[in-house]
Design a protein around this motif. Structure first.
Motif, PDB file in Angstrom:
ATOM      1  N   ILE A  14       0.840  -1.202   0.000  1.00 16.95           N
ATOM      2  CA  ILE A  14       0.000   0.000   0.000  1.00 16.95           C
ATOM      3  C   ILE A  14       0.874   1.251   0.000  1.00 16.95           C
ATOM      4  CG2 ILE A  14      -1.651   1.355   1.360  1.00 16.95           C
ATOM      5  CD1 ILE A  14      -2.888  -1.284   2.282  1.00 16.95           C
ATOM      6  N   PHE A  15       1.884   1.243   0.881  1.00 12.43           N
ATOM      7  CA  PHE A  15       2.783   2.391   0.942  1.00 12.43           C
ATOM      8  C   PHE A  15       3.497   2.593  -0.387  1.00 12.43           C
ATOM      9  CE2 PHE A  15       7.118   3.981   1.604  1.00 12.43           C
ATOM     10  CZ  PHE A  15       6.842   5.237   2.136  1.00 12.43           C
ATOM     11  N   TYR A  16       3.909   1.506  -1.042  1.00  9.96           N
ATOM     12  CA  TYR A  16       4.624   1.618  -2.309  1.00  9.96           C
ATOM     13  C   TYR A  16       3.732   2.221  -3.394  1.00  9.96           C
ATOM     14  CZ  TYR A  16       7.352   0.291  -6.408  1.00  9.96           C
ATOM     15  OH  TYR A  16       8.058   0.312  -7.577  1.00  9.96           O
ATOM     16  N   ARG A  17       2.473   1.823  -3.420  1.00 12.82           N
ATOM     17  CA  ARG A  17       1.544   2.400  -4.401  1.00 12.82           C
ATOM     18  C   ARG A  17       1.330   3.888  -4.136  1.00 12.82           C
ATOM     19  NH1 ARG A  17      -0.952  -0.740  -7.960  1.00 12.82           N
ATOM     20  NH2 ARG A  17      -0.844  -3.008  -7.720  1.00 12.82           N
ATOM     21  N   LEU A  18       1.192   4.252  -2.861  1.00 17.40           N
ATOM     22  CA  LEU A  18       1.037   5.664  -2.518  1.00 17.40           C
ATOM     23  C   LEU A  18       2.278   6.458  -2.926  1.00 17.40           C
ATOM     24  CD1 LEU A  18      -0.635   5.440   1.011  1.00 17.40           C
ATOM     25  CD2 LEU A  18      -1.718   6.133  -1.147  1.00 17.40           C
ATOM     26  N   TYR A  19       3.430   5.861  -2.733  1.00 16.85           N
ATOM     27  CA  TYR A  19       4.690   6.505  -3.126  1.00 16.85           C
ATOM     28  C   TYR A  19       4.717   6.759  -4.628  1.00 16.85           C
ATOM     29  CZ  TYR A  19       9.429   6.105  -5.031  1.00 16.85           C
ATOM     30  OH  TYR A  19      10.568   6.241  -5.788  1.00 16.85           O
ATOM     31  N   ARG A  20       4.287   5.776  -5.426  1.00 20.22           N
ATOM     32  CA  ARG A  20       4.280   5.963  -6.875  1.00 20.22           C
ATOM     33  C   ARG A  20       3.319   7.055  -7.297  1.00 20.22           C
ATOM     34  NH1 ARG A  20       3.637   0.448 -10.028  1.00 20.22           N
ATOM     35  NH2 ARG A  20       3.471   2.012 -11.673  1.00 20.22           N
ATOM     36  N   VAL A  21       2.146   7.127  -6.640  1.00 18.91           N
ATOM     37  CA  VAL A  21       1.190   8.202  -6.934  1.00 18.91           C
ATOM     38  C   VAL A  21       1.791   9.553  -6.563  1.00 18.91           C
ATOM     39  CG1 VAL A  21      -1.050   9.184  -6.318  1.00 18.91           C
ATOM     40  CG2 VAL A  21      -0.838   6.715  -6.712  1.00 18.91           C
ATOM     41  N   PHE A  22       2.378   9.623  -5.384  1.00 24.95           N
ATOM     42  CA  PHE A  22       3.020  10.839  -4.897  1.00 24.95           C
ATOM     43  C   PHE A  22       4.121  11.284  -5.855  1.00 24.95           C
ATOM     44  CE2 PHE A  22       6.524  12.589  -2.242  1.00 24.95           C
ATOM     45  CZ  PHE A  22       5.898  13.742  -1.789  1.00 24.95           C
ATOM     46  N   PHE A  23       4.956  10.341  -6.301  1.00 27.34           N
ATOM     47  CA  PHE A  23       6.044  10.640  -7.224  1.00 27.34           C
ATOM     48  C   PHE A  23       5.491  11.175  -8.549  1.00 27.34           C
ATOM     49  CE2 PHE A  23       9.029   9.508 -10.578  1.00 27.34           C
ATOM     50  CZ  PHE A  23      10.246   9.913 -10.060  1.00 27.34           C
ATOM     51  N   GLY A  24       4.439  10.540  -9.067  1.00 31.46           N
ATOM     52  CA  GLY A  24       3.860  10.968 -10.329  1.00 31.46           C
ATOM     53  C   GLY A  24       3.256  12.360 -10.259  1.00 31.46           C
ATOM     54  N   LEU A  25       2.557  12.674  -9.167  1.00 26.74           N
ATOM     55  CA  LEU A  25       1.928  13.983  -9.023  1.00 26.74           C
ATOM     56  C   LEU A  25       2.966  15.097  -8.961  1.00 26.74           C
ATOM     57  CD1 LEU A  25      -0.939  13.234  -6.464  1.00 26.74           C
ATOM     58  CD2 LEU A  25      -1.180  13.745  -8.903  1.00 26.74           C
ATOM     59  N   LEU A  26       4.076  14.850  -8.255  1.00 27.82           N
ATOM     60  CA  LEU A  26       5.073  15.896  -8.066  1.00 27.82           C
ATOM     61  C   LEU A  26       6.023  16.050  -9.244  1.00 27.82           C
ATOM     62  CD1 LEU A  26       6.068  15.504  -4.304  1.00 27.82           C
ATOM     63  CD2 LEU A  26       4.629  17.258  -5.345  1.00 27.82           C
ATOM     64  N   THR A  27       6.316  14.959  -9.955  1.00 31.21           N
ATOM     65  CA  THR A  27       7.317  15.019 -11.014  1.00 31.21           C
ATOM     66  C   THR A  27       6.746  14.905 -12.426  1.00 31.21           C
ATOM     67  OG1 THR A  27       7.725  12.628 -11.048  1.00 31.21           O
ATOM     68  CG2 THR A  27       8.946  13.936  -9.426  1.00 31.21           C
ATOM     69  N   GLY A  28       5.518  14.370 -12.537  1.00 26.79           N
ATOM     70  CA  GLY A  28       4.952  14.156 -13.863  1.00 26.79           C
ATOM     71  C   GLY A  28       5.531  12.952 -14.572  1.00 26.79           C
ATOM     72  N   GLY A  60      12.083   7.545  -0.797  1.00 31.47           N
ATOM     73  CA  GLY A  60      11.098   8.086  -1.723  1.00 31.47           C
ATOM     74  C   GLY A  60      11.258   9.580  -1.920  1.00 31.47           C
ATOM     75  N   ILE A  61      11.535  10.302  -0.851  1.00 29.34           N
ATOM     76  CA  ILE A  61      11.736  11.751  -0.949  1.00 29.34           C
ATOM     77  C   ILE A  61      12.952  12.065  -1.818  1.00 29.34           C
ATOM     78  CG2 ILE A  61      12.356  13.819   0.375  1.00 29.34           C
ATOM     79  CD1 ILE A  61      10.646  12.674   2.658  1.00 29.34           C
ATOM     80  N   ARG A  62      13.991  11.261  -1.689  1.00 29.43           N
ATOM     81  CA  ARG A  62      15.186  11.482  -2.504  1.00 29.43           C
ATOM     82  C   ARG A  62      14.906  11.264  -3.980  1.00 29.43           C
ATOM     83  NH1 ARG A  62      19.419   8.416   1.577  1.00 29.43           N
ATOM     84  NH2 ARG A  62      19.909  10.245   2.866  1.00 29.43           N
ATOM     85  N   ALA A  63      14.032  10.306  -4.292  1.00 33.35           N
ATOM     86  CA  ALA A  63      13.663  10.092  -5.689  1.00 33.35           C
ATOM     87  C   ALA A  63      12.989  11.339  -6.248  1.00 33.35           C
ATOM     88  CB  ALA A  63      12.734   8.887  -5.804  1.00 33.35           C
ATOM     89  N   VAL A  64      12.120  11.954  -5.463  1.00 32.98           N
ATOM     90  CA  VAL A  64      11.448  13.182  -5.893  1.00 32.98           C
ATOM     91  C   VAL A  64      12.452  14.323  -6.021  1.00 32.98           C
ATOM     92  CG1 VAL A  64       9.718  14.907  -5.246  1.00 32.98           C
ATOM     93  CG2 VAL A  64       9.246  12.474  -4.896  1.00 32.98           C
TER      94      VAL A  64
END
Length: 322
Positions: free
Chosen positions: A138-152, A218-222
């Motif tokens: 669940i956390f990993y899916r949320l991370y991917r959504v978060f990453f997509g919203l912030l970075t496109g 995850g934050i570092r990826a962003v």
């Protein structure tokens, strides 16, 4: 198209307090047919209690070395140092990056090397069958959504990958690789092939990554895409400002028309002022963090070398001028 037996590929693996798992990885790597000559390059990330040993490589019948760092630098920095070492030697045709705990399966290495040589600069492992807990998924899916919203952009892979020499040279010239390898690979615009690889079973013990470490990762990826994030944040701030002005004007109109209760406009105005102040502070902090994030060493190769304490070798690897 197979790289050929004459091609030498380095297997770059960071190791921290997990010498037993590293030994098991070496034994498994010795038992596969990779279609190329494999050399192990382990990066000992400041281990004190259970360091990887050169005998683990030698006893498996493999060639390679262990690069020991002066201090614990973190998983991604250790990978970057290993890639910098490989990129500095022209005899290497490429590098495979994998963890030493068994979750990156050695039997998938030949597939990654072969895919990297099929008209691509790199190949990455997409996770097929997973064995994590429900909370982690669940956390990993949320991370991917978060990453997509912030970075496109989308991120669907991790560190397990094979990099042709061209990719090695580009990634080691990017300071973003020190922060997050997978995100840097996306930003590099290198051509990559994605293949499905099931997650393996850990050789020993449990993962040392806790929730805090995963969140920071995850934050570092962003952070690698800070320019895109700032642009999107700026757009949101402008939208918030315009919306606030429109709400204020609508409230003022209702006030003048006598359609609001006493104190209503004062409340709305105060709320909008708070929104404006928070938006301004958030934007200022983001700009400062962006400026600080780009204070990277002028010479990345020298920075990587400065972290190395010593290097141990099996004595079986080819000389650097081979």
């Amino acid at each position: 198209m197979s790289p050929g037996r004459e091609a030498v590929w380095a297997v770059v693996t960071p190791v921290f307090e997990d010498g037993e798992s590293f030994a098991a990885l070496c034994r498994d790597l010795a038992g596969i047919e990779a279609g190329a000559t494999l050399e192990v390059l382990a990066v000992d990330d400041g281990t004190i209690g259970a360091p990887p040993t050169i005998d683990a490589i030698r006893d498996a019948g493999l060639a390679g070395r262990i690069v020991r760092l002066r201090r614990n630098t973190g998983h991604q920095m250790a990978i970057w140092v290993g890639l910098a070492v490989v990129a500095a030697e022209e005899r290497y045709a490429g590098a495979v990056v994998m963890d030493s705990d068994g979750e990156d399966r050695p039997q998938d290495v030949p597939r990654l090397i072969d895919a990297a040589g099929s008209g691509r600069d790199a190949s990455v492992a997409l996770r097929g069958r997973r064995s994590e807990t429900l909370a982690f998924r669940i956390f990993y899916r949320l991370y991917r959504v978060f990453f997509g919203l912030l970075t496109g952009r989308q991120i669907r892979f991790g560190n397990f990958c094979a990099l042709q020499r061209k990719a090695l040279l580009r990634l080691t010239a990017m300071q973003e690789t020190r922060i997050h390898l997978a995100a840097a690979l996306i930003k590099s615009r290198l051509r990559r092939h994605e293949i499905s690889c099931d997650r393996g079973t850990r050789y020993d013990g449990r993962s040392r990554m806790n929730f805090y470490d995963l969140a920071l990762h995850g934050i570092r990826a962003v952070a690698v895409f800070d320019d895109a994030v700032l642009t999107r944040m700026g757009a949101v701030c402008v939208w918030a400002a315009i919306s606030g002005v429109l709400v204020f004007l609508a409230g003022l109109g209702l006030k003048l028309a006598g359609e609001t209760s006493p104190g209503w406009l004062t409340f709305v105005t105060g709320f909008l002022v708070m929104v404006f102040l928070q938006t301004a502070i958030f934007s200022l902090v983001a700009l400062i963090m962006n400026a600080l994030g780009y204070r990277s060493p002028a010479d990345l190769d020298a920075a990587a070398v400065s972290l190395i304490l010593e290097t141990e070798t099996t004595g079986l690897d080819r000389p650097a001028d081979a």
